[in-house]
Design an enzyme around this catalytic site. Structure first.
Site, short mmCIF file in Angstrom:
data_model
loop_
_atom_site.label_atom_id
_atom_site.label_comp_id
_atom_site.label_asym_id
_atom_site.label_seq_id
_atom_site.Cartn_x
_atom_site.Cartn_y
_atom_site.Cartn_z
N ASP A 42 6.36 1.10 6.51
CA ASP A 42 4.99 0.60 6.38
C ASP A 42 4.26 1.57 5.48
OD1 ASP A 42 2.47 -0.40 6.64
OD2 ASP A 42 2.23 0.08 8.75
N ASP A 98 -0.07 4.36 1.11
CA ASP A 98 -0.30 5.34 2.17
C ASP A 98 0.50 5.03 3.43
OD1 ASP A 98 -2.04 3.07 2.62
OD2 ASP A 98 -3.13 4.27 4.09
N HIS A 130 0.82 -1.21 0.00
CA HIS A 130 0.00 0.00 0.00
C HIS A 130 0.86 1.27 0.00
CE1 HIS A 130 0.29 0.78 4.46
NE2 HIS A 130 0.30 -0.53 4.57
N GLU A 187 -4.78 1.84 2.99
CA GLU A 187 -4.82 0.67 3.87
C GLU A 187 -4.96 1.09 5.32
OE1 GLU A 187 -3.12 -2.60 6.44
OE2 GLU A 187 -2.49 -0.53 6.28
ZN LIG Z 1 0.93 -1.54 6.35
#
Ligand SMILES: [Zn+2]
Length: 410
Positions: free
Chosen positions: A142, A81, A79, A176
């Site tokens: 992340d 974002d 993802h 996400e």
């Molecule tokens: Zn994540």
């Protein structure tokens, strides 16, 4: 390969892609579209085919098969974002070569230090190349690490056509972190049989179980009367709310649970005599005990309605996502292949339930079984986030090895 990974990752993290749950658009923020468009160009440059971006900012691409065998199409997702918990603006990544295992000063002026006392796992990265923040933002590993790893794996496979693999699909998706990632994901257009999100934490993480999740909103209505003359007349909504909460098992809360234990989490409380609102999230790994938790909410609300009157208690329960295990277990071989891929590379697989959800929790119920694999990152969503480039390379190798194994087993 390490330089290629660093180059990609440090480029992606400089784009502010923090999502925003108060936004109605998809993607929820403009920055996500900026990165998505950069990724479209890069996918074309490295030689991917059928590169598309739809009106909602979902990027997809194909790596054609290099074998005549009938191999199922697999997908890899990440993802674009970053989390809403901490700022992702002006990320200034610091690359530390040959880490000495000691405390890292992230920011001298502000006195922000990443130390082994607070983060005991740190010394195990001695000798690695680490990427940290400058202490003022999150890093965005992340999930930009996942993007960099998928991109690097695809670039590698394109440069090595002698490696036999089936058709591979790649997707980079928005939002996400606010739970909307799969909402507009076109499973039919993606057209893969199985997929993996590259969105886990430290080396070896392999996840195919998540919570079942629901949200509950309770509104209690009161009746305000001057306290001096309130006898027999006043109804205090804040006290009914407290009564509701007191009927929940005190030990079944996030701060008292771990592993496979579920919980009720009071996430917000707002109110006065006239009106009080409580918000909860309900989490449980098992469908039946998940249902029992929701039933308990209904039961307590029912009792309070009986006691104070129907109009004083309002409960709204909404399911958010379900445990992906129920959809992945029937095709468990996709977990086994990821496990075998890691073992072939000398990585010790760490299979554990996610005390949360991933895009895979929803995608698996949309017909695309999707376990989750490590990126190599630590301390997601905050200023102490960091990642080992050595372990990012292991993630790239895991993606390649999975592609090889699917071909070998076909
Ligand atoms: Zn994540």
């Amino acid at each position: 390969m390490k330089n290629e990974i660093i180059e990609r990752f440090t480029t992606y993290v400089k784009v502010d892609t923090q999502s925003n749950e108060n936004s109605e658009t998809c993607p929820s923020t403009e920055g996500q579209l900026t990165l998505a468009n950069m990724l479209v160009e890069e996918l074309k440059t490295i030689g991917m085919e059928e590169v598309t971006i739809d009106e909602n900012g979902y990027v997809m691409a194909t790596l054609p098969a290099t074998t005549d065998k009938d191999v199922p199409t697999i997908g890899f997702l990440a993802h674009v974002d970053t989390a809403t918990d901490f700022t992702g603006k002006n990320v200034n990544p610091q690359v530390i070569e040959n880490f000495d295992g000691d405390a890292i000063v992230l920011n001298k002026e502000l006195g922000i230090v990443l130390s082994p006392e607070d983060f005991p796992e740190l010394p195990q990265y001695t000798g690695h190349t680490l990427i940290t923040t400058d202490g003022t933002t999150l890093l965005g590993a992340d999930n930009k690490a996942g993007i960099a790893e998928i991109m690097t794996a695809m670039a590698y496979l394109i440069k090595h056509p002698e490696i036999k693999h089936g058709k591979i699909r790649v997707a980079f998706t928005p939002d996400e972190e606010i739970g909307r990632g799969p909402h507009k994901f076109d499973v039919a257009a993606f057209n893969a049989k199985f997929a993996y999100t590259i969105d886990g934490g430290p080396l070896g993480e392999l996840e195919y179980e998540s919570f079942n999740a629901a949200g509950a909103k309770l509104t209690f209505k009161g009746k305000n009367v001057h306290p001096g003359t309130a006898k027999g007349k006043m109804v205090n909504s804040a006290k009914i709310a407290m009564e509701f909460h007191s009927k929940l098992p005190a030990e079944e809360a996030p701060e008292h649970t771990e592993g496979y234990e579920g919980f009720f989490h009071l996430s917000s409380i707002n109110g006065d005599v006239e009106e009080t609102k409580l918000q909860y999230i309900i989490r449980d790994f098992h469908r039946d005990s998940f249902q029992a938790r929701k039933n308990l909410f209904e039961k307590i609300a029912g009792e309070l309605k009986e006691k104070y009157g129907e109009q004083h208690v309002h409960l709204e329960l909404n399911d958010q996502y379900y445990n992906m295990k129920d959809k992945i277990e029937p095709v468990k071989e996709i977990v086994d292949i990821a496990y075998e891929a890691m073992e072939n590379l000398g990585i010790k697989p760490i299979v554990k339930p996610i005390r949360g959800g991933t895009d895979g929790s929803q995608l698996s119920y949309m017909g695309l079984p999707t376990p989750n694999i490590f990126t190599g990152g630590e301390n997601f969503h905050g200023r102490f986030e960091y990642i080992s480039v050595d372990n990012m390379q292991k993630s790239v190798e895991t993606i390649i090895e999975i592609a090889k194994l699917f071909e070998a087993k076909a």
